[in-house]
Design a protein around this motif. Structure first.
Motif, short mmCIF file in Angstrom:
data_model
loop_
_atom_site.label_atom_id
_atom_site.label_comp_id
_atom_site.label_asym_id
_atom_site.label_seq_id
_atom_site.Cartn_x
_atom_site.Cartn_y
_atom_site.Cartn_z
N PRO A 174 0.85 -1.20 0.00
CA PRO A 174 0.00 0.00 0.00
C PRO A 174 0.88 1.25 0.00
CG PRO A 174 -0.63 -1.55 1.74
CD PRO A 174 0.68 -2.01 1.21
N ASN A 175 0.31 2.37 -0.45
CA ASN A 175 1.06 3.62 -0.38
C ASN A 175 1.13 4.09 1.07
OD1 ASN A 175 -1.42 4.87 0.18
ND2 ASN A 175 -1.76 5.41 -1.96
N ALA A 176 1.88 5.16 1.32
CA ALA A 176 2.13 5.63 2.68
C ALA A 176 0.85 5.93 3.47
CB ALA A 176 3.06 6.84 2.66
N PRO A 177 -0.12 6.69 2.89
CA PRO A 177 -1.35 6.97 3.64
C PRO A 177 -2.12 5.70 4.01
CG PRO A 177 -1.12 8.49 1.79
CD PRO A 177 -0.10 7.43 1.60
N ARG A 178 -2.16 4.75 3.08
CA ARG A 178 -2.86 3.51 3.36
C ARG A 178 -2.13 2.68 4.42
NH1 ARG A 178 -4.66 1.89 -2.87
NH2 ARG A 178 -6.60 3.14 -2.89
N LEU A 179 -0.80 2.66 4.36
CA LEU A 179 -0.03 1.94 5.37
C LEU A 179 -0.31 2.51 6.76
CD1 LEU A 179 3.47 1.50 3.68
CD2 LEU A 179 1.92 -0.33 4.40
N LYS A 180 -0.38 3.84 6.84
CA LYS A 180 -0.66 4.49 8.12
C LYS A 180 -2.02 4.08 8.65
CE LYS A 180 -0.76 9.02 10.35
NZ LYS A 180 -0.59 10.50 10.15
N LYS A 181 -3.01 4.02 7.76
CA LYS A 181 -4.36 3.65 8.16
C LYS A 181 -4.43 2.19 8.58
CE LYS A 181 -9.10 4.79 6.92
NZ LYS A 181 -9.96 5.47 5.94
N ILE A 182 -3.74 1.32 7.83
CA ILE A 182 -3.72 -0.11 8.16
C ILE A 182 -3.06 -0.33 9.52
CG2 ILE A 182 -2.75 -2.36 7.51
CD1 ILE A 182 -3.05 -1.43 4.57
N ALA A 183 -1.95 0.37 9.75
CA ALA A 183 -1.26 0.26 11.05
C ALA A 183 -2.19 0.69 12.18
CB ALA A 183 0.01 1.11 11.04
N GLY A 184 -2.96 1.73 11.92
CA GLY A 184 -3.92 2.18 12.92
C GLY A 184 -4.96 1.13 13.23
N TYR A 185 -5.49 0.47 12.19
CA TYR A 185 -6.46 -0.60 12.40
C TYR A 185 -5.84 -1.74 13.22
CZ TYR A 185 -9.58 1.55 8.94
OH TYR A 185 -10.42 2.40 8.28
N GLY A 186 -4.54 -1.96 13.01
CA GLY A 186 -3.85 -3.03 13.73
C GLY A 186 -3.32 -2.60 15.08
N GLN A 187 -3.58 -1.34 15.46
CA GLN A 187 -3.11 -0.78 16.73
C GLN A 187 -1.60 -0.96 16.88
OE1 GLN A 187 -5.68 -2.80 19.59
NE2 GLN A 187 -7.09 -1.07 19.56
N MET A 188 -0.89 -0.59 15.82
CA MET A 188 0.57 -0.66 15.82
C MET A 188 1.11 0.53 15.05
SD MET A 188 1.28 -3.66 12.95
CE MET A 188 0.30 -4.89 13.81
N SER A 189 2.43 0.76 15.18
CA SER A 189 3.07 1.82 14.41
C SER A 189 3.37 1.33 13.01
CB SER A 189 4.37 2.25 15.10
OG SER A 189 5.31 1.20 15.05
N ILE A 190 3.65 2.26 12.10
CA ILE A 190 4.04 1.87 10.74
C ILE A 190 5.33 1.05 10.79
CG2 ILE A 190 4.83 2.73 8.50
CD1 ILE A 190 2.96 5.06 8.77
N GLU A 191 6.24 1.42 11.70
CA GLU A 191 7.51 0.68 11.84
C GLU A 191 7.25 -0.77 12.20
OE1 GLU A 191 6.89 3.64 13.18
OE2 GLU A 191 8.23 4.86 11.92
N GLU A 192 6.29 -1.00 13.12
CA GLU A 192 5.96 -2.37 13.50
C GLU A 192 5.33 -3.13 12.34
OE1 GLU A 192 4.97 -2.16 18.24
OE2 GLU A 192 3.59 -1.14 16.87
N LEU A 193 4.49 -2.44 11.58
CA LEU A 193 3.85 -3.08 10.43
C LEU A 193 4.88 -3.50 9.38
CD1 LEU A 193 1.27 -3.85 8.86
CD2 LEU A 193 1.21 -1.51 7.98
N LEU A 194 5.91 -2.67 9.20
CA LEU A 194 6.92 -2.93 8.17
C LEU A 194 8.11 -3.74 8.66
CD1 LEU A 194 7.01 0.59 6.43
CD2 LEU A 194 5.69 -1.44 5.77
N LEU A 195 8.13 -4.12 9.94
CA LEU A 195 9.27 -4.84 10.50
C LEU A 195 9.47 -6.17 9.77
CD1 LEU A 195 11.39 -4.89 12.83
CD2 LEU A 195 9.71 -6.20 14.14
N PRO A 196 10.66 -6.40 9.21
CA PRO A 196 10.92 -7.68 8.53
C PRO A 196 10.94 -8.83 9.55
CG PRO A 196 12.55 -6.00 7.94
CD PRO A 196 11.81 -5.48 9.12
#
Length: 220
Positions: free
Chosen positions: A49-71
């Motif tokens: 997803p693009n940056a705005p969508r990643l931010k929104k997805i992270a919010g739904y998951g109750q995590m930071s973008i960094e946590e969402l993107l953690l390898p």
């Protein structure tokens, strides 16, 4: 390092499922909406997803973008070991890791060793990669040190075993005695007060005597 899209995709899928939505419904949460095929591509790790969508997805998951993107740890290990095998020999040999360039079995053994270590207390790729690098260096230094006992022979096996037992004696002494009062290697202390509190001089003597007996038997 490439982005670990598959791990990110699995996280997005888990977030969607926790929302109780199918791919079409999940896509409609965004503005503009994402089609169900696009959401499916995210979850399959084929696109991000693009940056705005990643931010929104992270919010739904109750995590930071960094946590969402953690390898994943496995991904970071494969990336690191793969980098070592693709580096030029001169550069890699400076890291004392050059055997990986020519020994495929050693590469597999290193990967297996690294993937069986504990990274649970680390929260950033920087911390995880730092530990992977330290563990890899220690592992390979130990492998390289064993070259001193090659080619395989009974005599080299005896030398290797004796060296390992001597190192065990040193480690036991470091455990039983304070740093300021370490006795000389292979010399038994005669003062009970030298032993750390809660430890027994008699136990130390029995343990080290058993190791020295093993060393003597190796020479027979």
């Amino acid at each position: 390092m490439k982005t670990d899209k598959k791990t990110i995709g699995k996280r997005i899928q888990l977030i969607r499922l926790k929302q109780g939505k199918n791919t079409r419904e999940f896509g409609e949460l965004f503005d503009p909406p994402a089609s169900d095929s696009i959401v499916s591509r995210w979850e399959a790790g084929k696109s991000l997803p693009n940056a705005p969508r990643l931010k929104k997805i992270a919010g739904y998951g109750q995590m930071s973008i960094e946590e969402l993107l953690l390898p994943s740890v496995s991904y970071l290990i494969d990336d690191y070991v793969g980098h070592l095998t693709s580096s030029n020999k001169e550069e890699t040999s400076k890291k004392a890791l050059h055997p990986l360039l020519t020994d495929g079995m050693l590469k597999k053994q290193l990967s297996h060793y690294l993937k069986n270590q504990d990274y649970s207390k680390l929260t950033t790729p920087y911390e995880i990669k730092g530990k992977i690098k330290r563990l890899a260096n220690d592992y390979m230094n130990e492998q390289i040190a064993s070259d001193n006992y090659l080619p395989f022979s009974d005599q080299h096996a005896r030398l290797y075993a004796k060296d390992q037992l001597q190192q065990a004696l040193q480690r036991i002494e470091q455990y039983f005695f304070s740093a300021n009062e370490l006795p000389l290697v292979n010399e038994l202390p005669d003062k009970e007060e030298m032993v750390r509190e809660e430890l027994s001089l008699e136990l130390y003597q029995n343990m080290t005597a058993a190791i020295r007996e093993c060393i003597q038997k190796i020479d027979l």
